[in-house]
Design a protein around this motif. Structure first.
Motif, short mmCIF file in Angstrom:
data_model
loop_
_atom_site.label_atom_id
_atom_site.label_comp_id
_atom_site.label_asym_id
_atom_site.label_seq_id
_atom_site.Cartn_x
_atom_site.Cartn_y
_atom_site.Cartn_z
N LYS A 1 28.01 0.45 -4.14
CA LYS A 1 28.60 -0.88 -4.24
C LYS A 1 29.94 -0.95 -3.52
CE LYS A 1 28.72 -2.91 -8.20
NZ LYS A 1 28.83 -3.17 -9.65
N GLU A 2 30.74 0.09 -3.69
CA GLU A 2 32.04 0.14 -3.02
C GLU A 2 31.86 0.24 -1.51
OE1 GLU A 2 34.27 3.30 -4.82
OE2 GLU A 2 34.26 2.30 -6.78
N GLU A 3 30.88 1.02 -1.08
CA GLU A 3 30.60 1.16 0.35
C GLU A 3 30.18 -0.19 0.94
OE1 GLU A 3 27.37 3.53 3.17
OE2 GLU A 3 27.63 4.13 1.09
N LEU A 4 29.37 -0.92 0.23
CA LEU A 4 28.94 -2.24 0.69
C LEU A 4 30.13 -3.20 0.79
CD1 LEU A 4 26.67 -4.15 1.49
CD2 LEU A 4 26.19 -4.50 -0.93
N SER A 5 31.00 -3.14 -0.18
CA SER A 5 32.19 -3.98 -0.16
C SER A 5 33.08 -3.64 1.05
CB SER A 5 32.97 -3.79 -1.45
OG SER A 5 34.17 -4.52 -1.42
N ARG A 6 33.26 -2.35 1.31
CA ARG A 6 34.07 -1.93 2.47
C ARG A 6 33.43 -2.38 3.78
NH1 ARG A 6 34.53 2.80 -0.61
NH2 ARG A 6 32.91 3.78 0.63
N ALA A 7 32.11 -2.31 3.87
CA ALA A 7 31.42 -2.74 5.08
C ALA A 7 31.62 -4.23 5.32
CB ALA A 7 29.93 -2.40 4.99
N ARG A 8 31.56 -5.01 4.26
CA ARG A 8 31.78 -6.46 4.39
C ARG A 8 33.23 -6.77 4.79
NH1 ARG A 8 28.01 -8.16 -0.75
NH2 ARG A 8 26.05 -8.04 0.41
N GLN A 9 34.17 -6.04 4.23
CA GLN A 9 35.58 -6.23 4.60
C GLN A 9 35.79 -5.86 6.06
OE1 GLN A 9 37.69 -3.83 1.78
NE2 GLN A 9 37.52 -5.34 0.14
N TYR A 10 35.18 -4.78 6.51
CA TYR A 10 35.30 -4.37 7.90
C TYR A 10 34.75 -5.45 8.82
CZ TYR A 10 34.91 -1.51 12.10
OH TYR A 10 35.02 -1.03 13.38
N PHE A 11 33.61 -6.02 8.46
CA PHE A 11 33.01 -7.09 9.25
C PHE A 11 33.98 -8.25 9.41
CE2 PHE A 11 30.59 -11.01 9.67
CZ PHE A 11 29.79 -10.73 10.78
N ASP A 12 34.68 -8.59 8.34
CA ASP A 12 35.63 -9.70 8.38
C ASP A 12 36.84 -9.41 9.27
OD1 ASP A 12 34.05 -11.20 6.68
OD2 ASP A 12 35.17 -10.62 4.88
N LEU A 13 37.13 -8.14 9.50
CA LEU A 13 38.32 -7.78 10.27
C LEU A 13 38.09 -7.65 11.77
CD1 LEU A 13 39.86 -5.07 7.91
CD2 LEU A 13 40.65 -7.41 8.27
N VAL A 14 36.87 -7.34 12.18
CA VAL A 14 36.63 -7.05 13.60
C VAL A 14 36.28 -8.30 14.38
CG1 VAL A 14 35.92 -4.67 13.14
CG2 VAL A 14 34.19 -6.46 13.22
N SER A 15 36.60 -8.25 15.68
CA SER A 15 36.25 -9.37 16.56
C SER A 15 35.54 -8.91 17.83
CB SER A 15 37.51 -10.18 16.92
OG SER A 15 38.45 -9.34 17.56
N ASN A 16 35.69 -7.66 18.18
CA ASN A 16 35.02 -7.11 19.35
C ASN A 16 33.51 -7.12 19.09
OD1 ASN A 16 33.69 -4.90 20.87
ND2 ASN A 16 35.74 -4.64 21.73
N PRO A 17 32.72 -7.66 20.02
CA PRO A 17 31.27 -7.75 19.80
C PRO A 17 30.60 -6.41 19.47
CG PRO A 17 31.88 -9.07 21.70
CD PRO A 17 33.11 -8.30 21.28
N SER A 18 31.05 -5.34 20.09
CA SER A 18 30.47 -4.03 19.78
C SER A 18 30.78 -3.61 18.35
CB SER A 18 31.01 -2.97 20.74
OG SER A 18 30.59 -3.25 22.05
N LEU A 19 31.99 -3.91 17.91
CA LEU A 19 32.36 -3.57 16.54
C LEU A 19 31.68 -4.47 15.53
CD1 LEU A 19 36.16 -2.73 16.94
CD2 LEU A 19 34.22 -1.17 16.76
N VAL A 20 31.40 -5.70 15.91
CA VAL A 20 30.66 -6.60 15.02
C VAL A 20 29.26 -6.04 14.81
CG1 VAL A 20 29.64 -8.90 14.80
CG2 VAL A 20 32.01 -8.66 15.57
N ASP A 21 28.64 -5.59 15.89
CA ASP A 21 27.31 -4.96 15.76
C ASP A 21 27.37 -3.75 14.84
OD1 ASP A 21 26.14 -6.81 17.42
OD2 ASP A 21 26.15 -5.50 19.20
N TYR A 22 28.38 -2.92 15.03
CA TYR A 22 28.55 -1.74 14.19
C TYR A 22 28.73 -2.14 12.72
CZ TYR A 22 30.68 2.41 12.15
OH TYR A 22 30.98 3.47 11.34
#
Length: 90
Positions: free
Chosen positions: A31-52
């Motif tokens: 659950k914590e890992e999923l939360s961190r992944a969602r937070q990371y998604f909200d922070l990135v703007s580079n298309p490659s990082l969005v895919d990641y």
């Protein structure tokens, strides 16, 4: 809310096998890992990082779903009264 405290409290109050305790701990970590992944998604703007970020979130969802199914198969149940007691202790 201190989730680790709640999980530890629940594990002590209910007689779980070591395998069941590990599943509960793994579910909380997922659950914590999923939360961190969602937070990371909200922070990135580079298309490659969005895919990641999308792949990270999907992997976390898959792990979480797998662990929930394992918990169900192993008969792991958490009584809500124990959750309420642990929350009141905080």
């Amino acid at each position: 809310m201190n989730r680790k405290f709640i999980i530890d409290s629940l594990s002590k109050d209910i007689k779980y096998s070591e395998e069941q305790r590990q599943i509960i701990k793994s579910i909380e970590e997922a659950k914590e890992e999923l939360s961190r992944a969602r937070q990371y998604f909200d922070l990135v703007s580079n298309p490659s990082l969005v895919d990641y970020a999308i792949y990270m979130e999907q992997a976390a969802k898959s792990r979480y779903s797998y662990l929930l199914a394992e918990a169900k198969d192993k008969g792991v149940e958490i009584d809500t009264s124990y959750v309420l007691m642990a929350l009141n202790a905080i």
